[in-house]
Design a protein around this motif. Structure first.
Motif, PDB file in Angstrom:
ATOM      1  N   ASP A  73       0.616 -41.147  48.344  1.00  0.00           N
ATOM      2  CA  ASP A  73       0.810 -40.541  47.022  1.00  0.00           C
ATOM      3  C   ASP A  73       0.182 -39.145  47.031  1.00  0.00           C
ATOM      4  O   ASP A  73      -0.866 -38.930  47.630  1.00  0.00           O
ATOM      5  N   ILE A  74       0.817 -38.237  46.330  1.00  0.00           N
ATOM      6  CA  ILE A  74       0.257 -36.886  46.171  1.00  0.00           C
ATOM      7  C   ILE A  74       0.179 -36.630  44.674  1.00  0.00           C
ATOM      8  O   ILE A  74       1.229 -36.553  44.000  1.00  0.00           O
ATOM      9  N   PRO A  75      -1.024 -36.560  44.121  1.00  0.00           N
ATOM     10  CA  PRO A  75      -1.124 -36.473  42.658  1.00  0.00           C
ATOM     11  C   PRO A  75      -0.408 -35.267  42.059  1.00  0.00           C
ATOM     12  O   PRO A  75       0.265 -35.381  41.053  1.00  0.00           O
ATOM     13  N   GLU A  76      -0.549 -34.095  42.628  1.00  0.00           N
ATOM     14  CA  GLU A  76       0.073 -32.919  42.017  1.00  0.00           C
ATOM     15  C   GLU A  76       0.187 -31.821  43.056  1.00  0.00           C
ATOM     16  O   GLU A  76      -0.592 -31.757  43.996  1.00  0.00           O
ATOM     17  N   THR A  77       1.161 -30.947  42.880  1.00  0.00           N
ATOM     18  CA  THR A  77       1.278 -29.824  43.807  1.00  0.00           C
ATOM     19  C   THR A  77       1.831 -28.581  43.141  1.00  0.00           C
ATOM     20  O   THR A  77       1.418 -27.477  43.427  1.00  0.00           O
ATOM     21  N   THR A  78       2.743 -28.783  42.252  1.00  0.00           N
ATOM     22  CA  THR A  78       3.608 -27.655  41.904  1.00  0.00           C
ATOM     23  C   THR A  78       3.121 -26.789  40.751  1.00  0.00           C
ATOM     24  O   THR A  78       3.703 -25.756  40.476  1.00  0.00           O
ATOM     25  N   GLU A  79       2.073 -27.204  40.082  1.00  0.00           N
ATOM     26  CA  GLU A  79       1.694 -26.503  38.863  1.00  0.00           C
ATOM     27  C   GLU A  79       0.276 -25.964  38.987  1.00  0.00           C
ATOM     28  O   GLU A  79      -0.634 -26.697  39.372  1.00  0.00           O
ATOM     29  N   TRP A  80       0.074 -24.710  38.655  1.00  0.00           N
ATOM     30  CA  TRP A  80      -1.286 -24.157  38.540  1.00  0.00           C
ATOM     31  C   TRP A  80      -1.556 -23.887  37.071  1.00  0.00           C
ATOM     32  O   TRP A  80      -0.696 -23.394  36.354  1.00  0.00           O
TER      33      TRP A  80
END
Lengths: 260, 692
Positions: free
Chosen positions: A147-154
């Motif tokens: 699982d990857i919690p988050e990546t695309t948003e800063w």
């Protein structure tokens, strides 16, 4: 055991006068013949009324001190509890794992770093939770899921002074980002990198605590699962000098660890 | 001073945990103490000192990387925002003042520029620092030595100044670790498809709502509707009358406004940490965090201990998992987390999987303390005494490394909690029959903060030749307030022996020895003994069960009187209401609070279903009743373990903690066996619904 007893073994009886269950008819009943002393190494061994002290001198505790020391007021400065000298550096042993840092840019995936990490890795699970998930395969063999919690948003923090237009986060959507893939070292070799396949999904799930078997992802409706990016084989030479070196070094360390 | 790393939370190997790397920028040599303090305050005491992260600290490792910057403070950039602070597109750089710092971050204090930005080499410098100091970072927290407010995060990174709060950081970890959405509102309407995050939705159908299992049927759905879309506010309760005891963070409904819009998208509660930072995570966010981190915590319910750690008369729960403990407080109705320690407690005791816990009131303060012994995980044996730290936790007040004067610890030391001097403070008997040339028994007196060996018996007790197979029990058979030692050996001699050794507080004397037989009972190796005052006369009596050596199972009740065990009753094959079987296992407890010790009895091997029963003593005999297969919602199984306790604080041992790997329950014995609470994977008191 009588046939009635056999019937009884299925369940307790609620009746007050339920029959006694014979566990082993070959054994005696208490109160019958007196129990004879059993022989131990052909001898009857009985405890003396007043046992005499042992004459053993080896492997004995130090004598009880004659004077009792006054108890200390507290633990004071204690040393660290000491682990055995041969204790592994990490708490539990394992084959170690290859940590790949993977870069995603508009659906393309490249490896941008690699290293070997000693110690165990959480057991390979087929389950993923809602959000971003990856699946790594060597050929058709699944070697990692995560699982990857988050990546695309800063996000910038909301303004603390309360200026109305600056409430909430300042959001910047990223089109390129990195995530980490962890593959047990005994599941991949340097030579199999060309067969490594990594897929990045976004699974929307159903609710908090939902899990899904990753093999079932393809059965989810398209609205629920989106494939964001894929990697089809890694050619170390094509990754650039630095990454190539890092890959080589990671697999070298993995081999050394396995040999140990 | 060179760069370095300090692991400030050590939960386990990096591959099994979520690893947080903390980096500092703009902290010169002389600023390191301030950096360390900031990390301690905001991360350890703040984020990991509260609610969810406190509870699941064992899922995380934290590495504090100590980077020495050449200059103190970070680079600064000034923007001319042209009067539009929310719009970066027209901003112009007025000035940039660079400093020579470890990571090269530049602080601007401009919201539209995420408050701060990277310098030319920041990415490489961060990568290098992580590669050098942290084996496998999942989350990265970068603290800038900058007093102004600000913070920017994403992709597992959080970059903050010295001006932020731990609550905001915890909110950000909700994104970074849990993949949670923001729940706050701005002006706007959502018309897209169902969002992926678990804590926001566009769905207003109660029957398909993704968090429907947490919504009480009496709660209207939607619960709050924004009557003025476009005003940027999040709706509170608008549909009818809000219940008076409604919790804005713990009661779940469907409230309009979430994730940067004020209509068309909904959140589960009025105010969760993902909206307001300060409240704890709502049930939805909490459940998602718990689910995602469950494997990394390594938590299970295998090792549970009951004890009244705050002296309120209600037994609490201590759970040991590998290198951590959790303490849950009973209020008589439910359990709530009050203490979580990973790796060590102040003092210090370092927890390990091989720790064995012994619960007792060792200082006579009316609260239970914890003796912990480890003979397997270290180069030597350790014994520690943990006491109440005054704020619901535990701290070490005494530790013995390898030995205490008069007793050298060994691997197979077995401890028995007993107030052998009758001073109101529990003491310890210790026996070792395996690791020396001959067996030893020690009497370790507690003074409340340490132990002293007041006597030791080498090879023999008075009138008793010790053997490795000796089995010990404690109980005050004289009624003088001092707990005595009972010893049985059925294996090492040609006949079984039972000895009753009276304690005078400093030493033991043989009060009575039974050779081969008790009145009306032929002792056999498989005899199992349960010591307790079953007739309420103030003296400990004895139950004996034997299910393996005879054709049928026997249970004897022996009353202690005039230094002699008298047979009160022998049950051959059945107690009224219970058919005894070979694998019956018993737990002694005063179930009814009448001062007489009764028995719980469990059998999961000899019948098709499992049975849990009670055998109530009326002084002269027993009356049994039982439940088959299920106790309420608890499906009895072979993996279940039981701890006798007084969870409800009624002055009786009428409760049982029942536990296995994933499930934990609280049962009540009287008037009938029933289930009070059941928890799956973790203990949390949802206001409505549950996590399975």
């Amino acid at each position: 055991m009588t046939s009635q007893d056999k019937e009884n073994v299925k369940s307790q009886s609620a009746k007050q006068d339920a029959p006694t269950i014979i566990e082993d008819a070959d054994k005696p009943s208490m109160g019958g013949e007196p129990v004879k002393p059993r022989r131990i190494d052909r001898k009857v061994v009985l405890m003396a009324e007043e046992p005499s002290p042992s004459r053993a001198t080896r492997n004995t505790m130090e004598p009880l001190p004659k004077r009792r020391r006054k108890p200390s007021d507290g633990p004071g400065d204690l040393e660290e509890q000491r682990a055995p000298d041969d204790a592994p550096e990490v708490d539990e042993e394992g084959p170690g794992y290859i940590r790949l840092r993977v870069h995603v840019d508009e659906g393309d995936m490249t490896v941008r770093d690699a290293r070997f990490v000693a110690g165990p890795l959480n057991k390979l699970s087929d389950e993923v939770t809602p959000g971003l998930n990856y699946e790594a395969k060597v050929g058709r063999r699944r070697v990692a899921v995560g699982d990857i919690p988050e990546t695309t948003e800063w996000r910038g923090y909301p303004d603390p002074t309360g200026r109305p237009e600056l409430q909430g986060h300042h959001i910047v959507e990223q089109t390129s980002y990195d995530f980490t893939v962890r593959i047990p070292a005994d599941q991949i070799e340097e030579s199999s990198l060309q067969d490594l396949r990594i897929d990045l999904f976004r699974w929307k799930g159903r609710g908090p605590g939902d899990h899904i078997d990753i093999t079932e992802l393809s059965k989810e409706p398209k609205a629920a699962v989106e494939r964001l990016a894929s990697l089809r084989g890694v050619e170390p030479k094509a990754t650039g000098d630095q990454v190539e070196k890092r890959l080589k070094s990671a697999f070298q360390a993995a081999r050394k660890s396995t040999e140990r | 001073m060179p760069d370095s790393v300090t692991q400030i939370l050590k939960s386990g190997p990096p591959g099994t945990k979520i690893n947080i790397a903390v980096l500092g920028d703009g902290f010169a040599d002389s600023d390191q103490a301030a950096y360390n303090q900031r990390v301690a305050d905001v991360l350890m005491d703040g984020v990991f000192g509260h609610d969810y992260f406190f509870e699941d600290a064992q899922a995380f490792n934290i590495y504090r990387v100590n980077l020495i910057s050449n200059e103190s403070g970070v680079s600064q950039r000034v923007y001319d925002e042209k009067g539009t602070p929310s719009d970066a597109s027209d901003d112009v750089i007025v000035s940039t003042t660079l400093k020579d710092t470890a990571l090269g971050y530049i602080y601007s204090g401009s919201w539209a520029h995420c408050w701060l930005e990277s310098g030319a080499n920041t990415g490489t410098l961060v990568d290098d620092a992580l590669d050098t100091w942290v084996p496998d970072a999942d989350l990265v927290l970068i603290i800038l030595n900058e007093p102004g407010f600000g913070g920017c995060g994403g992709g597992g990174f959080q970059i903050v100044t010295m001006g932020g709060s731990w609550a905001v950081m915890a909110h950000e970890f909700g994104h970074g670790a849990g993949g949670l959405a923001d729940e706050y509102c701005r002006s706007g309407t959502y018309s897209g498809s169902e969002p992926g995050q678990v804590n926001v939705t566009a769905n207003t159908n109660r029957n398909t709502l993704k968090w429907r299992k947490f919504v009480n049927p009496s709660t209207p759905v939607p619960t709050g509707i924004n009557d003025n879309p476009g005003d940027g506010s999040c709706a509170g309760w608008t549909e009818g009358t809000k219940p008076t005891n409604w919790s804005s963070s713990d009661d779940v409904g469907l409230f309009e406004g979430a994730q940067y819009v004020d209509s068309g998208k909904y959140r589960p509660v009025i105010n969760c940490r993902m909206r307001g930072n300060s409240p704890p995570f709502c049930p939805i966010c909490y459940t998602e965090m718990k689910s995602k981190m469950y494997t990394s915590t390594g938590h299970s319910f295998h090792k549970c201990y009951a004890g009244d750690f705050n002296g309120d008369g209600k037994d609490d729960l201590l759970i040991h998992n590998g290198n951590s403990i959790l303490v849950y407080r009973s209020d008589g109705i439910q359990l709530s987390l009050v203490f979580s320690a990973v790796e060590r407690v102040p003092g210090s005791w370092q927890f390990k999987p091989g720790d064995k816990f012994y619960i007792g009131d060792f200082n006579g303060d009316g609260k239970d303390e914890v003796v912990v012994y480890n003979s397997t995980d270290w180069v030597m044996e350790y014994l520690g005494l943990l006491v109440d730290d005054g704020s619901d936790g535990l701290r070490l007040v005494a530790r013995y490394d390898n030995a205490m004067p008069g007793w050298q610890f060994q691997k197979n030391d077995a401890f028995y909690v007993a107030d052998f001097d009758g001073n109101g403070r529990d003491d310890l008997f210790v026996f070792n029959g395996d690791n020396w040339a001959f067996p030893y028994v020690g009497m370790l007196r507690s003074n409340g903060s340490s132990f002293t060996v007041v006597n030791r018996y080498d090879a023999n007790l008075p009138g008793w030749q010790m053997r490795p197979g000796d089995r010990h029990y404690v109980g005050d058979f004289t009624g003088d307030g001092r707990e005595d030692l009972w010893v049985f050996n059925g294996d090492d001699w040609s006949i079984p022996y039972l000895g009753l050794l009276r304690s005078n507080g400093n030493s033991l004397s043989m009060a009575r020895r039974f050779d081969g037989t008790l009145p009306g009972w032929q002792m056999r190796p498989g005899d199992k003994h349960y010591i307790g005052d079953f007739d309420g006369d103030g003296k400990a009596d004895m139950y004996v069960f034997n299910g393996e050596n005879w054709s049928i199972a026997y249970l004897g009740m022996f009353r202690m009187m005039d230094n002699w065990l008298h047979l009160t009753r022998r049950y051959d094959g059945a107690v009224p209401g219970w058919q005894m079987r070979r694998h019956d296992s018993h737990y002694i407890a005063d179930l009814t609070g009448d001062g007489r010790k009764d028995l719980y009895v469990y059998n999961h091997e000899d019948w098709t279903p499992e049975y849990l029963g009670t055998m109530i003593s009326h002084g002269h005999g027993l009356t049994a009743s039982w439940r088959e297969d299920w106790v309420g919602e608890w499906n009895l199984g072979s993996v279940d373990r039981f701890e006798v306790c007084d969870f409800e604080g009624v002055g009786a041992d009428r409760n049982l903690f029942v536990h296995n790997q994933y499930w934990f329950g609280v049962m009540r014995a009287s008037p009938n066996l029933s289930l009070l609470k059941i928890y799956y994977k973790w203990i949390h008191n949802y206001r409505y619904g549950r996590n399975w």
